[in-house]
Design an enzyme around this catalytic site. Structure first.
Site, mmCIF file in Angstrom:
data_model
loop_
_atom_site.group_PDB
_atom_site.id
_atom_site.type_symbol
_atom_site.label_atom_id
_atom_site.label_comp_id
_atom_site.label_asym_id
_atom_site.label_seq_id
_atom_site.Cartn_x
_atom_site.Cartn_y
_atom_site.Cartn_z
ATOM 1 N N SER A 261 10.293 33.885 14.446
ATOM 2 C CA SER A 261 11.059 32.664 13.640
ATOM 3 C C SER A 261 12.203 33.600 13.384
ATOM 4 O O SER A 261 12.060 34.566 12.881
ATOM 5 C CB SER A 261 10.314 32.542 12.341
ATOM 6 O OG SER A 261 11.137 32.274 11.178
ATOM 7 N N HIS B 8 11.053 29.517 17.223
ATOM 8 C CA HIS B 8 10.705 28.694 16.245
ATOM 9 C C HIS B 8 12.063 28.692 15.257
ATOM 10 O O HIS B 8 12.235 29.711 14.480
ATOM 11 C CB HIS B 8 9.443 29.491 15.381
ATOM 12 C CG HIS B 8 8.735 28.570 14.167
ATOM 13 N ND1 HIS B 8 8.023 27.715 14.322
ATOM 14 C CD2 HIS B 8 9.337 28.628 13.053
ATOM 15 C CE1 HIS B 8 7.926 27.120 13.023
ATOM 16 N NE2 HIS B 8 8.513 27.872 12.155
ATOM 17 N N ASP C 255 13.441 27.266 11.820
ATOM 18 C CA ASP C 255 13.173 26.523 10.599
ATOM 19 C C ASP C 255 14.306 26.129 10.028
ATOM 20 O O ASP C 255 15.472 26.478 9.509
ATOM 21 C CB ASP C 255 12.700 27.805 9.649
ATOM 22 C CG ASP C 255 11.464 28.401 10.008
ATOM 23 O OD1 ASP C 255 10.653 27.583 10.219
ATOM 24 O OD2 ASP C 255 11.411 29.790 10.353
ATOM 25 N N MET D 252 15.683 23.436 7.134
ATOM 26 C CA MET D 252 15.398 23.368 5.687
ATOM 27 C C MET D 252 16.340 22.422 4.849
ATOM 28 O O MET D 252 17.809 22.777 5.303
ATOM 29 C CB MET D 252 15.225 24.445 4.844
ATOM 30 C CG MET D 252 13.966 25.546 5.314
ATOM 31 S SD MET D 252 13.838 27.154 4.339
ATOM 32 C CE MET D 252 12.627 27.894 5.357
ATOM 33 N N HIS E 255 11.089 23.377 13.152
ATOM 34 C CA HIS E 255 10.185 23.201 12.265
ATOM 35 C C HIS E 255 10.917 22.666 11.244
ATOM 36 O O HIS E 255 11.622 23.238 10.486
ATOM 37 C CB HIS E 255 9.411 24.818 11.691
ATOM 38 C CG HIS E 255 8.554 24.512 10.585
ATOM 39 N ND1 HIS E 255 8.221 25.659 9.925
ATOM 40 C CD2 HIS E 255 8.025 23.545 9.955
ATOM 41 C CE1 HIS E 255 7.608 25.141 8.779
ATOM 42 N NE2 HIS E 255 7.386 23.996 8.845
ATOM 43 N N MET F 244 11.536 21.361 7.830
ATOM 44 C CA MET F 244 11.040 21.240 6.482
ATOM 45 C C MET F 244 12.045 20.475 5.679
ATOM 46 O O MET F 244 13.046 20.770 4.866
ATOM 47 C CB MET F 244 10.987 22.691 5.861
ATOM 48 C CG MET F 244 9.890 23.423 6.603
ATOM 49 S SD MET F 244 9.880 25.283 6.203
ATOM 50 C CE MET F 244 10.883 25.688 7.817
ATOM 51 N N MET G 194 0.232 25.695 8.190
ATOM 52 C CA MET G 194 1.034 26.723 7.521
ATOM 53 C C MET G 194 0.090 27.744 6.507
ATOM 54 O O MET G 194 -0.874 27.383 6.066
ATOM 55 C CB MET G 194 2.107 26.280 6.236
ATOM 56 C CG MET G 194 3.227 25.226 6.953
ATOM 57 S SD MET G 194 4.100 26.233 7.760
ATOM 58 C CE MET G 194 4.853 27.468 6.648
ATOM 59 N N GLY H 206 9.291 27.597 2.770
ATOM 60 C CA GLY H 206 10.361 27.565 2.316
ATOM 61 C C GLY H 206 11.237 29.029 2.201
ATOM 62 O O GLY H 206 12.629 29.144 2.608
ATOM 63 N N PHE H 207 10.293 30.066 2.428
ATOM 64 C CA PHE H 207 10.984 31.528 2.605
ATOM 65 C C PHE H 207 9.930 32.389 3.702
ATOM 66 O O PHE H 207 8.947 32.105 3.832
ATOM 67 C CB PHE H 207 10.989 32.029 1.122
ATOM 68 C CG PHE H 207 11.769 31.188 0.148
ATOM 69 C CD1 PHE H 207 13.006 31.600 0.284
ATOM 70 C CD2 PHE H 207 11.196 30.382 -0.614
ATOM 71 C CE1 PHE H 207 14.148 30.846 -0.934
ATOM 72 C CE2 PHE H 207 12.060 29.657 -1.475
ATOM 73 C CZ PHE H 207 13.407 29.850 -1.521
ATOM 74 N N GLY H 208 10.872 33.310 4.217
ATOM 75 C CA GLY H 208 10.201 34.316 5.004
ATOM 76 C C GLY H 208 9.561 35.493 4.313
ATOM 77 O O GLY H 208 9.729 35.544 3.033
ATOM 78 N N GLY H 209 8.648 36.347 4.739
ATOM 79 C CA GLY H 209 8.285 37.538 4.050
ATOM 80 C C GLY H 209 7.301 37.035 3.031
ATOM 81 O O GLY H 209 7.204 38.004 2.159
ATOM 82 N N ASP I 145 1.829 29.811 11.051
ATOM 83 C CA ASP I 145 3.232 30.094 10.576
ATOM 84 C C ASP I 145 3.363 30.640 9.053
ATOM 85 O O ASP I 145 2.895 29.776 8.140
ATOM 86 C CB ASP I 145 4.300 29.128 10.622
ATOM 87 C CG ASP I 145 5.546 29.213 10.252
ATOM 88 O OD1 ASP I 145 5.776 30.423 10.218
ATOM 89 O OD2 ASP I 145 6.417 28.212 10.068
ATOM 90 N N GLY I 146 3.627 31.882 8.846
ATOM 91 C CA GLY I 146 3.901 32.335 7.366
ATOM 92 C C GLY I 146 3.024 33.601 7.210
ATOM 93 O O GLY I 146 1.783 33.551 7.348
ATOM 94 N N GLY I 147 3.543 34.844 7.173
ATOM 95 C CA GLY I 147 2.920 35.841 6.844
ATOM 96 C C GLY I 147 2.220 36.648 8.093
ATOM 97 O O GLY I 147 1.341 37.579 7.995
ATOM 98 N N GLY J 225 7.916 36.006 11.760
ATOM 99 C CA GLY J 225 9.164 36.158 11.245
ATOM 100 C C GLY J 225 9.554 37.540 10.916
ATOM 101 O O GLY J 225 10.110 38.277 11.704
HETATM 102 C C1 DX5 Z 1 8.495 29.595 6.179
HETATM 103 C C2 DX5 Z 1 8.860 29.313 7.455
HETATM 104 C C3 DX5 Z 1 8.554 30.431 8.542
HETATM 105 C C4 DX5 Z 1 8.757 31.838 8.221
HETATM 106 C C5 DX5 Z 1 8.103 32.763 8.775
HETATM 107 O O1 DX5 Z 1 9.076 28.511 5.424
HETATM 108 O O2 DX5 Z 1 8.386 28.415 7.869
HETATM 109 O O3 DX5 Z 1 8.728 29.999 9.785
HETATM 110 O O4 DX5 Z 1 10.300 32.089 8.322
HETATM 111 O O5 DX5 Z 1 8.365 34.086 8.127
HETATM 112 P P1 DX5 Z 1 7.388 35.282 8.003
HETATM 113 O O6 DX5 Z 1 6.587 35.582 9.186
HETATM 114 O O7 DX5 Z 1 8.062 36.505 7.398
HETATM 115 O O8 DX5 Z 1 6.454 34.645 7.063
HETATM 116 ZN ZN ZN Z 2 8.533 27.961 10.125
#
Ligand code: DX5
Ligand code: ZN
Length: 217
Positions: free
Chosen positions: A9, A34, A36, A38, A68, A70, A139, A144-147, A173-175, A195
């Protein structure tokens, strides 16, 4: 355990150098990208839309691009994203009234269909649509956010889907990173988004290699 693809991502990458960053990830062994998208409404954050994706497509001609979505009105962006050269259109089931219609329009536009589930959305919300989809995205954080921290409790959704749909593409997807990918692959995910674990590393190639070695026999 199935062998899985790795889709970085680019959300937390330097977006002013999107094409260089994307090419670098592909050179490092990424199987797909991927992206994202938003809208500041479905999720409390904003990123980019089809104009940027179209510019990226011109720079990475052969890459498999997944968006993706959102966004609150995924039906609105099908044509523009197809025109931008997107390969797979993954939209959230939650805001959509007529899911079969969106699936059909995405296919008619020539893209693969992905249906995404927020952590609070039960997996049986999508079972009636699976014959119209190529992939289900489970998910593992609130979108909404990475990390954010990986939600291990989502693995039961992945397991259930894999048991009932052996041929379905299942994405997480996520973490997801080196310490959490094993759980995802064991549960049956075959498309793995990662990501910040990749982007924030000073050796992304090594992280991608590590992720790939965990999910390929
Ligand atoms: C979150 C995104 C993810 C995110 C993944 O809303 O859909 O794709 O960027 O980032 P990490 O791997 O850091 O959770
Ligand atoms: Zn995503």
């Amino acid at each position: 355990k199935v062998s899985a693809k790795i889709g970085p991502s680019i959300l937390n990458a330097d977006l002013s150098k999107l094409s260089e960053e994307s090419q670098r990830l592909l050179d490092c062994g990424a199987d797909y990208l991927h992206l994202d998208v938003m809208d500041g409404h479905f999720v409390p954050n904003l990123t980019f839309g089809h104009p940027l994706v179209k510019c990226l497509r011109n720079k990475v001609k052969d890459a498999f691009l997944e968006t993706h979505m959102m966004v609150s009105k995924p039906e609105q962006w099908i044509e523009p994203m197809a025109d931008a050269g997107v390969d797979q259109y993954t939209f959230h089931v939650e805001p959509v009234e007529d899911v079969p219609l969106v699936c059909r329009k995405v296919r008619e536009a020539g893209m693969k269909v992905g249906i995404a589930l927020k952590p609070g959305t039960p997996v049986d919300t999508v079972t009636q649509y699976i014959d119209q989809a190529d992939m289900v995205l489970v998910m593992t954080v609130e979108p909404g956010f990475g990390g954010q921290k990986f939600m291990d409790s989502m693995m039961s959704k992945v397991q259930w889907l894999r048991q009932n749909y052996p041929d379905l593409d299942i994405e997480v997807d996520g973490g997801v990173g080196p310490s959490t990918i094993e759980a995802c692959a064991t549960a049956g995910a075959n498309m793995i988004v990662s990501g910040t674990a990749i982007i924030n590393s000073n050796d992304p190639a090594q992280v991608i290699r590590k992720l790939k070695s965990t999910v390929t026999d």
